[in-house]
Design an enzyme around this catalytic site. Structure first.
Site, PDB file in Angstrom:
ATOM      1  N   HIS A 166       7.745   0.682   6.217  1.00 15.94           N
ATOM      2  CA  HIS A 166       7.272   1.531   5.129  1.00 15.94           C
ATOM      3  C   HIS A 166       6.752   2.848   5.689  1.00 15.94           C
ATOM      4  O   HIS A 166       5.997   2.863   6.652  1.00 15.94           O
ATOM      5  CB  HIS A 166       6.140   0.828   4.359  1.00 15.94           C
ATOM      6  CG  HIS A 166       5.580   1.677   3.266  1.00 15.94           C
ATOM      7  ND1 HIS A 166       6.177   1.783   2.040  1.00 15.94           N
ATOM      8  CD2 HIS A 166       4.498   2.501   3.233  1.00 15.94           C
ATOM      9  CE1 HIS A 166       5.478   2.619   1.283  1.00 15.94           C
ATOM     10  NE2 HIS A 166       4.460   3.074   1.991  1.00 15.94           N
ATOM     11  N   ARG A 179      -4.792   6.656 -11.335  1.00 14.10           N
ATOM     12  CA  ARG A 179      -5.391   7.446 -10.246  1.00 14.10           C
ATOM     13  C   ARG A 179      -4.738   8.817 -10.151  1.00 14.10           C
ATOM     14  O   ARG A 179      -5.388   9.823  -9.864  1.00 14.10           O
ATOM     15  CB  ARG A 179      -5.236   6.694  -8.921  1.00 14.10           C
ATOM     16  CG  ARG A 179      -6.161   5.503  -8.803  1.00 14.10           C
ATOM     17  CD  ARG A 179      -5.759   4.610  -7.636  1.00 14.10           C
ATOM     18  NE  ARG A 179      -5.658   5.333  -6.397  1.00 14.10           N
ATOM     19  CZ  ARG A 179      -4.727   5.093  -5.449  1.00 14.10           C
ATOM     20  NH1 ARG A 179      -3.834   4.128  -5.612  1.00 14.10           N
ATOM     21  NH2 ARG A 179      -4.693   5.799  -4.347  1.00 14.10           N
TER      22      ARG A 179
HETATM   23  N1  URA Z   1       1.563   5.509  -1.946  1.00 22.42           N
HETATM   24  C1  URA Z   1       1.237   4.412  -2.661  1.00 22.42           C
HETATM   25  O1  URA Z   1       2.071   3.541  -2.875  1.00 22.42           O
HETATM   26  N2  URA Z   1      -0.029   4.291  -3.119  1.00 22.42           N
HETATM   27  C2  URA Z   1      -0.972   5.217  -2.893  1.00 22.42           C
HETATM   28  O2  URA Z   1      -2.096   5.043  -3.322  1.00 22.42           O
HETATM   29  C3  URA Z   1      -0.616   6.366  -2.163  1.00 22.42           C
HETATM   30  C4  URA Z   1       0.664   6.479  -1.701  1.00 22.42           C
END
Ligand code: URA
Length: 434
Positions: free
Chosen positions: A82, A168
């Site tokens: 990732h 968020r």
């Molecule tokens: N990528 C994500 O999957 N979540 C986050 O909070 C920030 C970047």
């Protein structure tokens, strides 16, 4: 339990107990806690932080808020990779075939690009016909047969994170270490791999602009993964300028193919070898990094990695002939150089700005609904430390719309800073944590 009491507790600097975190995540996912209360909680966490136990509990609660993929039908140690996101980050396109050719199964969930960063799925869709909408059975069958499958992130995986991340995003609470770490890791854990290798980016094109923040995020995610019983490694890598030269979907695919032929940019190759060797170590295919790199270089030299990419594209409905014939990939109508108005050494490239230029050309999404143009983007001709003469091209822009091209040209020119002094070299790999 009342959400109101939990908000006040966190606002006053208290610690949430595991059952309180579970309650909050479960009830929010079910729609029983309204967005305004969860927004207040996110802001309280943003200012007060979470300790290690709270962060782990939040991750596990979000992981368990939906389906968890069972990959036990796939033979071997499944390794996922990732990246925290960057500009020109086409790593998975070359890395997955390299690693799979060495015998480590790659069963990967990927996302689409949003904002100035690109996404693997969009890039792969440059291959005509390619799809990431696979059934779980087909996904596993492909990994067992050819060693790779890449699927879009299912909405059923970690739905709590999906809902929270959207909240968020609009309440100024994205860039908190615990919240980012738990968000990324909840999805990775739900994706079912046995080992996870993280590429945590730092610099002007990354989420974590400061190196110490990237280290802290990497440490947090490694700790969470280990806490959940996974084999973990994190590479901290530079994103203060784009990775390689190409930025834009089909352009990046071409660069990844060139890399699999051994003709790619040195920085991109270094990152693939570094992440790949961590994946081979985690997958039990090499005893040390030197041996892992040798194995990866071998599959590049003998053409197995390139052939693996073609098999993978074919298995997911794409035209694999495009791996050997670039003219079958999307191509833009206009190619225009961005000419330098000064001379000197390239001392800085605002990496986020380069990503935004690609987006302005049509290569990225401004909203989730935007349709992207796979053919457009930028190929840098000059990177940090290169000397440029007045009137010389800094980059080539590829576009299908003259107006967009003009805007992107002006903006790209502003992203470059030149100086009389040659800047020192910037190491691509800042460190590795396990
Ligand atoms: N990528 C994500 O999957 N979540 C986050 O909070 C920030 C970047």
């Amino acid at each position: 339990m009342r959400m109101y009491d939990l908000i006040v507790k966190k606002r006053n600097g208290g610690f949430l107990r595991p059952e309180e975190i579970r309650y909050m995540v479960e009830e929010y996912t079910r729609g029983n806690i309204p967005d305004y209360q969860m927004s207040a909680m996110m802001m309280a966490i943003y200012f007060r932080g979470m300790n290690e136990e709270e962060t782990l509990e939040l991750t596990l609660a979000m992981e368990q808020s939906g389906e968890i993929l069972d990959l036990s039908g796939i033979r071997g140690i499944k390794v996922d990779k990732h990246s925290t996101g960057g500009v020109g980050d086409k790593t998975s396109l070359a890395l997955a075939p390299m690693v799979a050719s060495c015998g480590v199964p790659v069963a990967k969930m990927s996302g689409r690009g949003l904002g100035h960063t690109g996404g693997t799925i969009d890039k792969l869709e440059s291959f005509p016909g390619f799809t990431t909408e696979l059934t779980p059975d087909c996904f596993m069958e492909n990994v067992n047969r050819i060693g790779i499958a890449i699927m879009g992130q299912s909405a059923k995986l970690a739905p709590a994170d999906k809902k929270l991340y959207a909240l968020r995003d609009v309440t100024g609470t994205v860039d908190n270490m615990s919240l980012i770490a738990s968000s990324i890791m909840s999805k990775k854990l739900a994706s079912g791999a046995d080992a996870i290798v993280l590429d945590v980016k730092t610099g002007s094109g990354a989420f974590m602009k400061k190196e110490e923040d990237a280290y802290a995020l990497a440490r947090e995610m490694v700790r969470i993964g280990k806490g959940a019983g996974k084999r973990m490694a994190a590479v901290i890598s530079d994103m203060d300028q784009p990775l390689g030269y190409a930025v834009g979907n089909a352009l990046e695919v071409k660069e990844a193919i060139a890399t699999l032929k051994g003709e790619g940019p040195a920085d991109f190759m270094e990152l693939c070898l570094t992440l790949g060797s961590q994946m081979l170590l985690a997958g039990g295919k090499a005893e040390d990094e030197a041996r892992a790199k040798e194995l990866l270089q071998q599959v590049l030299r003998d053409g197995r990695a390139l052939k693996k990419l073609a098999e993978f594209v074919e298995a997911q409905g794409g035209d694999s002939a495009a791996v050997y014939d670039e003219s079958l990939l999307p191509k833009a109508d206009y190619e225009e150089p961005c000419l330098s108005v000064k001379e000197g050494y390239v001392s800085r490239i605002d990496c986020e700005e380069v990503g935004i230029c690609s987006l302005l050309l049509g290569g990225g999404r401004e909203t989730k609904e935007s349709v992207i143009d796979l053919s457009v983007g930028i190929v840098l001709l000059k990177k940090k430390g290169d000397y440029v003469k007045r009137g010389e091209a800094l980059a080539l822009l590829y576009a299908n719309d003259r107006e967009k091209l003009r805007n992107a040209l002006t903006r790209l020119l502003g992203a470059y800073e030149l100086s009389d002094e040659k800047p020192g070299p910037v190491p691509l790999i800042k460190g590795i944590l396990r």
